[in-house]
Design an enzyme around this catalytic site. Sequence first.
Site, mmCIF file in Angstrom:
data_model
loop_
_atom_site.group_PDB
_atom_site.id
_atom_site.type_symbol
_atom_site.label_atom_id
_atom_site.label_comp_id
_atom_site.label_asym_id
_atom_site.label_seq_id
_atom_site.Cartn_x
_atom_site.Cartn_y
_atom_site.Cartn_z
ATOM 1 N N LYS A 115 18.822 43.707 11.870
ATOM 2 C CA LYS A 115 18.520 42.536 11.044
ATOM 3 C C LYS A 115 17.151 42.650 10.371
ATOM 4 O O LYS A 115 16.948 42.114 9.281
ATOM 5 C CB LYS A 115 18.590 41.263 11.883
ATOM 6 C CG LYS A 115 20.011 40.933 12.347
ATOM 7 C CD LYS A 115 20.026 39.607 13.073
ATOM 8 C CE LYS A 115 21.213 39.445 13.996
ATOM 9 N NZ LYS A 115 22.496 39.238 13.378
ATOM 10 N N GLU A 199 12.974 33.295 13.711
ATOM 11 C CA GLU A 199 13.414 32.699 12.449
ATOM 12 C C GLU A 199 13.313 31.195 12.568
ATOM 13 O O GLU A 199 13.596 30.646 13.645
ATOM 14 C CB GLU A 199 14.899 33.036 12.218
ATOM 15 C CG GLU A 199 15.138 33.896 11.028
ATOM 16 C CD GLU A 199 16.595 34.280 10.885
ATOM 17 O OE1 GLU A 199 17.488 33.488 11.208
ATOM 18 O OE2 GLU A 199 16.827 35.413 10.452
ATOM 19 N N HIS A 234 28.311 30.175 18.239
ATOM 20 C CA HIS A 234 27.847 30.895 17.046
ATOM 21 C C HIS A 234 28.899 31.875 16.532
ATOM 22 O O HIS A 234 28.578 32.842 15.842
ATOM 23 C CB HIS A 234 26.534 31.658 17.290
ATOM 24 C CG HIS A 234 25.375 30.771 17.602
ATOM 25 N ND1 HIS A 234 24.899 29.837 16.728
ATOM 26 C CD2 HIS A 234 24.601 30.679 18.703
ATOM 27 C CE1 HIS A 234 23.883 29.204 17.276
ATOM 28 N NE2 HIS A 234 23.686 29.690 18.485
ATOM 29 N N ARG A 291 31.448 46.307 6.924
ATOM 30 C CA ARG A 291 32.850 46.577 7.270
ATOM 31 C C ARG A 291 33.733 45.491 6.679
ATOM 32 O O ARG A 291 33.239 44.554 6.067
ATOM 33 C CB ARG A 291 33.003 46.539 8.787
ATOM 34 C CG ARG A 291 32.423 45.230 9.336
ATOM 35 C CD ARG A 291 32.818 44.918 10.734
ATOM 36 N NE ARG A 291 31.922 43.990 11.360
ATOM 37 C CZ ARG A 291 32.000 42.660 11.283
ATOM 38 N NH1 ARG A 291 32.956 42.104 10.572
ATOM 39 N NH2 ARG A 291 31.131 41.886 11.890
HETATM 40 P P1 ADP Z 1 25.190 37.443 14.565
HETATM 41 O O1 ADP Z 1 24.857 38.732 13.895
HETATM 42 O O2 ADP Z 1 24.986 37.487 16.035
HETATM 43 O O3 ADP Z 1 26.521 36.894 14.159
HETATM 44 P P2 ADP Z 1 23.818 35.766 12.624
HETATM 45 O O4 ADP Z 1 22.429 35.990 12.245
HETATM 46 O O5 ADP Z 1 24.870 36.224 11.667
HETATM 47 O O6 ADP Z 1 24.075 36.413 14.057
HETATM 48 O O7 ADP Z 1 24.061 34.220 12.937
HETATM 49 C C1 ADP Z 1 25.237 33.710 13.513
HETATM 50 C C2 ADP Z 1 25.278 32.202 13.381
HETATM 51 O O8 ADP Z 1 24.141 31.599 14.013
HETATM 52 C C3 ADP Z 1 25.225 31.686 11.944
HETATM 53 O O9 ADP Z 1 26.485 31.644 11.367
HETATM 54 C C4 ADP Z 1 24.640 30.303 12.133
HETATM 55 O O10 ADP Z 1 25.617 29.414 12.607
HETATM 56 C C5 ADP Z 1 23.638 30.497 13.262
HETATM 57 N N1 ADP Z 1 22.291 30.828 12.719
HETATM 58 C C6 ADP Z 1 21.766 32.053 12.524
HETATM 59 N N2 ADP Z 1 20.515 31.990 12.035
HETATM 60 C C7 ADP Z 1 20.224 30.682 11.912
HETATM 61 C C8 ADP Z 1 19.065 29.949 11.463
HETATM 62 N N3 ADP Z 1 17.954 30.565 11.074
HETATM 63 N N4 ADP Z 1 19.133 28.605 11.478
HETATM 64 C C9 ADP Z 1 20.242 27.948 11.904
HETATM 65 N N5 ADP Z 1 21.347 28.581 12.335
HETATM 66 C C10 ADP Z 1 21.351 29.926 12.355
#
Ligand code: ADP
Length: 493
Positions: A115, A199, A234, A291
């Site tokens: 990330k 974040e 999530h 992917r």
């Molecule tokens: P992963 O790679 O584990 O799927 P992501 O970064 O894609 O993690 O985030 C997964 C989910 O977590 C998002 O769809 C959202 O619901 C929540 N999320 C991630 N980052 C944030 C953020 N900065 N603020 C609020 N919710 C977040």
Amino acid sequence: MKKILVANRGEIALRIMRSAKEMGIKTVAVFSEADRNALHVRYADEAICLGEAASTASYLNIQKVIDACKLTGAEAIHPGYGFLSENPDFARKVKAAGIILIGPSPEAMEIMGNKLSAKAAALKYQIPLVPGTEEAITNIEQAKERATSIGFPVLIKAAAGGGGKGMRLVHQVEDFEEQMKLAISEAESAFGDGAVFIEKYVTSPRHIEIQVLGDQHGNIVHLFERECSVQRRHQKVVEEAPSAVLDEATRAKMGKCAVDVARSVNYTGAGTVEFILDADKNFFFLEMNTRLQVEHPVTEMITGVDLVKEQIKIARGEVLSFSQDDLSIRGHAIELRVYAEDPANNFLPDIGTLKTYKTPKGIGVRVDDGFEQGMEIPIYYDPMIAKLVTYGKNREEAIERMLRAIEEYQISGIETTLPFGSFVMQHEAFISGNFDTHFVAKYFKPDVLKQQNNEEERIAAILAYRLFTKSSIQNLVAAGQQTSNWLRNRRNW
Ligand code: ADP
């Protein structure tokens, strides 16, 4: 390309093989001992057993997959999603063995697989990022200071994270140290990499992602958005395309940003750029998945593009046959992930045998699944049984169709997310489009499903009694009327 090996199982392996068949390409399935009788094994032209049930002994074993490819003379490998699909080491070894990987370059996978390096790449194109640290944090005191200046609540995330794992929400500075230690140890054990970063936690977030396709000649297009805000742990359960809230201007801006993110790593193949949208419709780049996504069918339904075929054509070196201007959105599609999980019990996996398994049919319904009645859901892998996708001329019709399809879907022997799907489709917040990633936490109380079951039982008892005692035509008509009234009323959640 005359033969491809599909390094995956279940619904996605079948979905890929179907497109390959339409293109006149032969397919090779690989399988573990637990999947000996699986549908993807039967569907393929050839099948090779990789080993024992555990993924590490089978679907995740790089050497065995490459050997199977060589043995069968397949020229390319489609990795699907999960397993080896985002593993740069696998991508390099496949290339070194003279085999084509249907996917992006190992370099693109590597950068986007983390990330933090993904954010660094996106910054080259001034893509908006969620406020936070742009490097891994190691010093707890400095991290606390940063978190305080960003403003609580904050998320501590694993740089190598995925699938909703390795993420911790911290509301106040007092909890920060403990949560950070937990996040690091979780990241180490889940991903073998303890790097974490902070974040800002976006309040009222919506998860909106953009599908992209890039060929080997520098052409990159986007295929609009998918809204994936209905999540538990999530992780997504209901997805739709297009989103109910994006206006044309935001859609165009997000699409352009997604193409730029892809360009920052010379992306080839199908990929997804994930954003988070706040209540004021500001969007921020989260990460890129290198992917095909689970939820890709909703994009296929609204654009008419077969993404797997495009992936294969790109891997063959062909130029994209359409430009951005050729693409448009037609209608609306919704996907419900039908998991072997008990929504009334915190969505815990409920593994067992599919005693009854009958899929819905009819106009606008697509079921991507990998099971038949009588089959067992193996405990070794993801508990997803199927993806139920409905398509309608507009969102309303797609919702109505989803409700109808859920009612037709018959599964017994295990609990599934089907009743949860019907709850979502009938919920006022979902129907109005006014929801965020907190939908489940805010509205879903397991008792709702129990009430539904009790009501179902009560009505069934009344109908059975009436039919049994006075079986006249009039009573049958009345019983039918009562059922349809009840079905209508049930939608008032
Ligand atoms: P992963 O790679 O584990 O799927 P992501 O970064 O894609 O993690 O985030 C997964 C989910 O977590 C998002 O769809 C959202 O619901 C929540 N999320 C991630 N980052 C944030 C953020 N900065 N603020 C609020 N919710 C977040």
